[in-house]
Structures are given as structure tokens and as C-alpha cells.
Write an enzyme that holds these catalytic residues in place. Sequence first.
Site, PDB file in Angstrom:
ATOM      1  N   GLY A 231       9.957 -21.713  48.463  1.00 20.21           N
ATOM      2  CA  GLY A 231       9.910 -23.134  48.170  1.00 20.21           C
ATOM      3  C   GLY A 231       9.691 -23.725  48.950  1.00 20.21           C
ATOM      4  O   GLY A 231       9.993 -24.101  50.059  1.00 20.21           O
ATOM      5  N   PRO A 233      10.059 -27.475  51.241  1.00 21.13           N
ATOM      6  CA  PRO A 233      11.242 -28.139  51.978  1.00 21.13           C
ATOM      7  C   PRO A 233      11.977 -29.344  50.627  1.00 21.13           C
ATOM      8  O   PRO A 233      11.350 -29.691  50.240  1.00 21.13           O
ATOM      9  CB  PRO A 233      10.500 -28.387  53.425  1.00 21.13           C
ATOM     10  CG  PRO A 233       9.237 -28.581  53.092  1.00 21.13           C
ATOM     11  CD  PRO A 233       9.278 -28.020  51.920  1.00 21.13           C
ATOM     12  N   GLY A 234      13.466 -28.617  51.180  1.00 22.30           N
ATOM     13  CA  GLY A 234      14.495 -29.678  50.574  1.00 22.30           C
ATOM     14  C   GLY A 234      14.783 -29.768  49.141  1.00 22.30           C
ATOM     15  O   GLY A 234      15.069 -30.097  48.401  1.00 22.30           O
ATOM     16  N   THR A 235      14.124 -28.634  48.755  1.00 20.09           N
ATOM     17  CA  THR A 235      14.023 -28.455  47.124  1.00 20.09           C
ATOM     18  C   THR A 235      15.244 -27.372  46.905  1.00 20.09           C
ATOM     19  O   THR A 235      15.843 -26.917  45.337  1.00 20.09           O
ATOM     20  CB  THR A 235      13.174 -27.115  46.755  1.00 20.09           C
ATOM     21  OG1 THR A 235      12.963 -26.772  47.503  1.00 20.09           O
ATOM     22  CG2 THR A 235      11.696 -27.758  46.557  1.00 20.09           C
ATOM     23  N   THR A 238      18.996 -23.547  50.785  1.00 22.74           N
ATOM     24  CA  THR A 238      19.585 -24.145  51.727  1.00 22.74           C
ATOM     25  C   THR A 238      21.028 -24.123  51.079  1.00 22.74           C
ATOM     26  O   THR A 238      22.183 -23.156  50.856  1.00 22.74           O
ATOM     27  CB  THR A 238      20.281 -24.338  53.056  1.00 22.74           C
ATOM     28  OG1 THR A 238      18.475 -24.537  53.427  1.00 22.74           O
ATOM     29  CG2 THR A 238      20.868 -23.502  54.020  1.00 22.74           C
ATOM     30  N   HIS A 453      -5.274 -58.873  42.750  1.00 17.58           N
ATOM     31  CA  HIS A 453      -5.720 -56.846  43.781  1.00 17.58           C
ATOM     32  C   HIS A 453      -4.739 -56.512  42.559  1.00 17.58           C
ATOM     33  O   HIS A 453      -5.432 -55.178  41.987  1.00 17.58           O
ATOM     34  CB  HIS A 453      -5.812 -56.999  44.995  1.00 17.58           C
ATOM     35  CG  HIS A 453      -5.586 -55.287  44.951  1.00 17.58           C
ATOM     36  ND1 HIS A 453      -7.475 -54.844  45.963  1.00 17.58           N
ATOM     37  CD2 HIS A 453      -5.217 -54.091  44.996  1.00 17.58           C
ATOM     38  CE1 HIS A 453      -7.140 -53.809  46.107  1.00 17.58           C
ATOM     39  NE2 HIS A 453      -6.044 -52.689  45.511  1.00 17.58           N
ATOM     40  N   GLU A 454      -3.269 -56.408  42.945  1.00 16.16           N
ATOM     41  CA  GLU A 454      -2.014 -56.168  42.325  1.00 16.16           C
ATOM     42  C   GLU A 454      -2.256 -56.001  41.040  1.00 16.16           C
ATOM     43  O   GLU A 454      -2.217 -55.697  39.534  1.00 16.16           O
ATOM     44  CB  GLU A 454      -0.596 -56.429  42.875  1.00 16.16           C
ATOM     45  CG  GLU A 454      -0.663 -55.798  44.336  1.00 16.16           C
ATOM     46  CD  GLU A 454      -1.302 -54.306  44.723  1.00 16.16           C
ATOM     47  OE1 GLU A 454      -1.284 -53.678  43.427  1.00 16.16           O
ATOM     48  OE2 GLU A 454      -2.090 -54.024  45.843  1.00 16.16           O
ATOM     49  N   HIS A 457      -4.568 -54.085  38.958  1.00 20.53           N
ATOM     50  CA  HIS A 457      -3.973 -52.591  38.441  1.00 20.53           C
ATOM     51  C   HIS A 457      -3.686 -52.358  37.660  1.00 20.53           C
ATOM     52  O   HIS A 457      -3.710 -52.001  36.607  1.00 20.53           O
ATOM     53  CB  HIS A 457      -3.485 -52.124  39.444  1.00 20.53           C
ATOM     54  CG  HIS A 457      -4.628 -51.475  40.859  1.00 20.53           C
ATOM     55  ND1 HIS A 457      -5.081 -50.488  41.331  1.00 20.53           N
ATOM     56  CD2 HIS A 457      -4.139 -52.010  42.554  1.00 20.53           C
ATOM     57  CE1 HIS A 457      -5.906 -50.939  42.218  1.00 20.53           C
ATOM     58  NE2 HIS A 457      -5.012 -50.906  43.199  1.00 20.53           N
ATOM     59  N   ASP A 529      -7.391 -47.205  47.344  1.00 22.57           N
ATOM     60  CA  ASP A 529      -7.688 -46.022  46.204  1.00 22.57           C
ATOM     61  C   ASP A 529      -8.436 -45.989  45.722  1.00 22.57           C
ATOM     62  O   ASP A 529      -9.322 -44.947  45.361  1.00 22.57           O
ATOM     63  CB  ASP A 529      -7.949 -48.000  45.393  1.00 22.57           C
ATOM     64  CG  ASP A 529      -6.871 -48.958  45.823  1.00 22.57           C
ATOM     65  OD1 ASP A 529      -5.670 -48.631  45.358  1.00 22.57           O
ATOM     66  OD2 ASP A 529      -6.744 -50.314  45.053  1.00 22.57           O
TER      67      ASP A 529
HETATM   68  P1  ADP Z   1      15.289 -26.366  51.977  1.00 24.24           P
HETATM   69  O1  ADP Z   1      16.772 -25.960  52.071  1.00 24.24           O
HETATM   70  O2  ADP Z   1      15.024 -26.248  50.548  1.00 24.24           O
HETATM   71  O3  ADP Z   1      14.985 -27.250  52.993  1.00 24.24           O
HETATM   72  P2  ADP Z   1      18.473 -27.905  51.378  1.00 24.24           P
HETATM   73  O4  ADP Z   1      19.581 -27.017  50.318  1.00 24.24           O
HETATM   74  O5  ADP Z   1      18.692 -27.773  52.558  1.00 24.24           O
HETATM   75  O6  ADP Z   1      16.601 -27.964  51.347  1.00 24.24           O
HETATM   76  O7  ADP Z   1      18.321 -29.971  51.051  1.00 24.24           O
HETATM   77  C1  ADP Z   1      18.814 -30.830  51.555  1.00 24.24           C
HETATM   78  C2  ADP Z   1      19.933 -31.555  50.590  1.00 24.24           C
HETATM   79  O8  ADP Z   1      19.473 -31.520  49.338  1.00 24.24           O
HETATM   80  C3  ADP Z   1      21.228 -30.450  50.346  1.00 24.24           C
HETATM   81  O9  ADP Z   1      22.751 -30.354  51.156  1.00 24.24           O
HETATM   82  C4  ADP Z   1      21.929 -31.303  48.921  1.00 24.24           C
HETATM   83  O10 ADP Z   1      22.316 -32.236  48.981  1.00 24.24           O
HETATM   84  C5  ADP Z   1      20.245 -31.897  48.400  1.00 24.24           C
HETATM   85  N1  ADP Z   1      19.982 -31.337  47.401  1.00 24.24           N
HETATM   86  C6  ADP Z   1      18.730 -30.162  47.719  1.00 24.24           C
HETATM   87  N2  ADP Z   1      18.205 -29.776  46.037  1.00 24.24           N
HETATM   88  C7  ADP Z   1      19.071 -30.458  45.453  1.00 24.24           C
HETATM   89  C8  ADP Z   1      19.804 -29.649  43.797  1.00 24.24           C
HETATM   90  N3  ADP Z   1      18.863 -28.437  42.979  1.00 24.24           N
HETATM   91  N4  ADP Z   1      20.565 -30.126  43.524  1.00 24.24           N
HETATM   92  C9  ADP Z   1      21.758 -30.699  44.082  1.00 24.24           C
HETATM   93  N5  ADP Z   1      21.317 -30.939  46.007  1.00 24.24           N
HETATM   94  C10 ADP Z   1      19.751 -30.890  46.351  1.00 24.24           C
HETATM   95 ZN    ZN Z   2      -5.353 -51.376  45.078  1.00 21.80          ZN
END
Ligand code: ADP
Ligand code: ZN
Length: 648
Positions: A231, A233-235, A238, A453-454, A457, A529
Amino acid sequence: MPPRKSLAIFALVFLINYLLMRFLFPGEQPVTVPYTEFRQQVAVGNVTALYSRGNTIEGRFRNPVTWPTPEEVKQAGGQPARPTSLDRRLMPPPKTSAYFNTELPAFHDRDLESFLITHKVEISAVPIQQGGLWTTLLYFGPALLIIGFYVWMYRRAAGGAGGGMGGVFGLGRSKAKRYDVGDPATRVTFNDVAGIDEAEAELVEIVDFLKAPDKYTRLGGTAPKGVLLIGSPGTGKTLLAKAVAGEAGVPFFSMSAAEFVEMIVGVGAARVRDLFKQARESAPAIIFIDEIDAIGRARGGVMMGGGHSEQEQTLQQILTEMDGFTGREGIIVLAATNTPDVLDRALLRPGRFDRRVVVNLPDKAGREAILRVHVRKVPLADDVQLEQLAQATPGFSGADLKNLANEAALLAARRSESAVTHKDFLDALEKIVLGPERPLLLTAQDRERIAYHEGGHAILGLVVPGADPVHRVSIVPRGQALGVTYQRPQTDRYNYPEAYLRARIIGMLGGRAAEEVVYGTKTTGAENDIEQATQLARNMVTRWGMSEAVGMVQLAPRENRFLGTGGGFGGDKPFSEQTAALVDAEVQGILHGCHEEAKRLLREHRGALDGLVSALLEDETLSEEEILKATGLPPAPQLEGAPIRLAG
Ligand code: ADP
Ligand code: ZN
């Protein structure tokens, strides 16, 4: 580094050092004298001590002696050999030293012992030290310095505070972070994970296994060994791994694959060994290897520099360790990556990472659930609508949402509020997406132009059927943008009708169109745009078969699902020049049509546009209700046959 290699390096350093010191301080070298001369010196009492081993005698004179003496040289009838000559038949060059050595004659000199005792020569049991402490220091000082430098470098390479055990100078220690589940403050459970339910469900079995490994292996079944979490990053990969450990009540060892690989070959493998050893000692346990693609890349690819064999060794060690499990230890390796395609096949074979769990970006409901997790400890004002925030944040990962909640709380604190309001969230969102506000001195004309402009939109977002609702307009400069209009999709869309895409393009071109309608001139403000609109139109033609003239043919590379980038056709486009020209013409056609439509609609709704602009110049940022009030327009009509939702 293998011990043999480091030994060789030490030996070399010593040798170079020794030769260097000999060259710099030749005076301390002993002089070689004939046996007769030696006896002579003993007889005159000039020898204080000697040490003998085999047929060689070395010792110390009371007063330094020069050999050969000038007379000897003269007698030999010639020049002494040049210092570099190795010809032993020639007379050596004269040398003066307080130290000497000599060879015992082949016939045994029986009286030597008593002769020495008579002349009070000390017979030493250890080699006579040449020179005092100073010479020793001079000889070994630099060597010690170099060794010290090496140790320091190793320590640094090993990440500093290594306590000295394991590997060379602690280099092979794994540096793994260990989380124990005993501590409720740091314990993570499935309760802390939201919005990625499918991935979570697949890991429940792992938890079961860790709780009671015997249940699985009793009937000869093989236990899971490795799970690959895939997945962006950040999903929450970990987080999921930690939650598995937390639910099962087992320790969790985490390490990023990038940390395995150092510039010194062999360190990575040693760290892997150490990591698995630690885990085995506290089994059942979870090992989490983040960014496994850093070492798990398919072998044989082109690799920069010397990192190649180091990566291979490290990867090989991981495979060896995993093959070594019987499955009874209760160790499960979870690894995370966002580029599974590049992984070495060997990693994915049965008995290794044979299970894969895809962790997707959360959908709208998921985002709301994740926000709920992260506002648990935050006092919320009554007006906060998490559902609306979830709607406004498509594409946000769990980590992004956590960041949003945190920024909003910080903002509320800075504003000395007692609870976090909806406006705090929206302002935090704006800051995250566009960067912080940028103080910029703008003339009144510039501000008005930006407002138009805005406003362009925004108006089109209200009047084009099927457009995403406009929920915020701002003319506060931020990051790169001078102003911004937010439109949030009603639902997450997975399938876009052509009419919706056209509505998007019309809206994107609305900024420029408004400037043209009002001022009749163009500015550079529409660059972004135009870029986005062109990209979208090109996708319609080359990807989605939405052009009659080009037809249904795939002309663009498919996007990589996990990277979000094009995979590339690898240089050669698989279509002709004529097709390319046709595509360009079709893209231009779409853009032209949308541009004309935008201008037409803005002329039609000029009154609403002017009303919106004066409100914007007054308040700078307008919410959804304020926009509707200022324009007197209803929200955008929905399209016939609303967008099809495929998931979530
Ligand atoms: P990855 O390992 O996929 O890069 P992490 O697990 O390190 O992402 O996510 C970083 C932080 O984001 C986690 O410690 C958590 O606090 C938050 N986070 C990410 N996904 C979730 C989720 N599904 N539910 C709740 N918190 C999440
Ligand atoms: Zn614009």
C-alpha cells in the site's frame, strides 16, 4: 566486515606505519658488527646488555659505536657501498648506534659465557628494547590513532550508541526497535485502526495463530511465515503490524530495510541475523520490515556502485532465516512495500512472503472512521462535521488524516479556543493542501482580478450540471496559489461519466474565462488550470476512448496502481505520427469547446459573478452557505444517472 578482511587492513596499516617510522628515524637502527668486533667491545667494557636467540646476538653499547670504522673502510680499499645496495660482499656504509647485532661463528665459542660474566654484561631474557618510551610511542602512536579512527568510524556506521556486543564493534547489531505489549500506553490494537477493514480482516488469522501456534501446527498444517503488506505510504501498514502484535500480546520488532544496508558489505546480513535472533529469544513475536523493496529488489538489475552485493547478501540472509523456521517458533514476519512489482521472485515463494494483504487508501466512510479515531482525545465543538471533512479529503491517507486532526487542534490552541471548531479543520486542511498563508502585497486591481478568477471557477461549479459542489472559496495567497476554490465530490468516484469530466474541464477553465469576460485580457494566472485541464482532456482521448475520431484505442501507458505514475511505454510510442496529430487535434477540440461553454455560462450569470466577487473582496474566504447567499444560486444540479460507485 568479515574478520579476515579487517585483519588484513590492520596488518597493512602497521606495515606502512613501521616502514614510515624507519625512514623518519633511522638513527635507532642497530649496527651490525663482526663477532671479533663484538668481543673487542665486551673486552673494553662497552657492552652493557645482550639477548641471544639462535645464532644471533643483539645488545646495547654503553657508548655508541661506529662501524665500519674509517680505518676499516680504508683497509677494504674503497668506497662503502651505496646505502641501497644489497650486495653483501661490499662493505656496508658506516653507521653509528648504541645498539648492535652480530652473528655467532659456526664453531662454538665455549668461553663466551664466562667471558661475558667477567665483563659484567647483563644477559637479558627478553629482546633488548631499542630506544625508550618515546621511540615506542613514535612507532605505535600513529598506528593507535589509525585504529582509533577505524573504531570511531565503525561505531558511527553502526549507529552510535551500540553497546559493544555482537558483530565487529557492534556493527552487526540490528538496531531494531522493540515494542512491548505490556505497556498499555504504547499498545496498539485493532481498535486504533480504522477504514481499512478488509486488510484488517485478513490479519485476524495471524493474530489467532500467534495466540495459539499449536492449534495450527498440531495437525501438520504449516503456519504462516511471512505476510507482505502492500500500500501507499501512510495507509497504516506499520500501524496494522503493531496492532497484530498488540492483539496477540506478543513483542514487536520493527526495522526499516533501508537501515540494514550500510556502506560496509556484510553488515546488513549481520543485522538481519541479530534481528531474527532477538525475535526468536522472545517468541512468539512479530518482525516488521518496512520498505522491504529497499533490499528486496529483483536481483540482476542495474544497480549503482557497490550496494549491489550488499543488498543481495542482506536479502539472502532474510530468506535463509525464514527458511530456517519450522513454523513452530511462532515468529511471523510482516513486511511493507508500495512497489510489489519490483520485488525479487525469491521473496514471494511459498514459505516466505506468500501472503499478500493490500492496504488501500480509505474511502469516504473509511476516512470518517479514521478521523474519529484521531479526534478521540480532542474536544470537538458542536459544529464539527467529520462526514463533511471526509468528503472534502479524497486521496488522503490515514497518516494525512491524523495530521489534519493534529493541525486543527494546534490551530484551535493557538486561537485560545476551548474546543476545536469546524473552521479550524477547514483552515488546517487549507494549510496542509496549499501550504501556509503567504503575506503578499497586492494592489487593489490584482485582488479584484484574483477574485474574478476564483469567482469564475466557483460560479461554474454551481451552474454546470454534474459539477462537484463548491464548498469554499478564498483569495488569501498560499504557497504557489493566489486564490483557491474547493469543490468536493459528492461521493468517492471510481467511474467517471464523460459529462462529469467535461464539467470538470469547464470549471477548470472558468478562472481564465472570467478574466476574459470581465477584462477582455489574459494573464499568467491560469497556468495551473490549463495544465490540469489539458491532462484530463488528453486522458479522455488516449485512455478512455471518449473521442469519436480516435475511437476506443489505448494510447497511453496504464498507471501504476501503487505508485500513481505512468509505467511508460519505454521510449517508442506504439502509434503513428498521424494518430499523434489526431490526438492533439481532439484534445484541443475538447478544450476549445469547454472554454467557449465556460465563457457563455459566465456571461449568462454575470450578476451572480459580480455578487460573489464583492463578497470575496469583503471577506476573503467564503463558506458554502456564504457562496450560495452571495450568488443567489442553488447548488449545482445533479447529472442524470449519478456516478456509479464501484466500491465503499
Ligand atoms: P505506513 O506504514 O503505511 O506508511 P503508518 O502505519 O506508519 O503508515 O501510518 C502513520 C500513522 O498514520 C499511524 O501511526 C496512524 O496514527 C495513522 N494512520 C494511518 N492509517 C491509519 C488507519 N487506517 N487508522 C488509523 N490511523 C491510521
Ligand atoms: Zn484558477
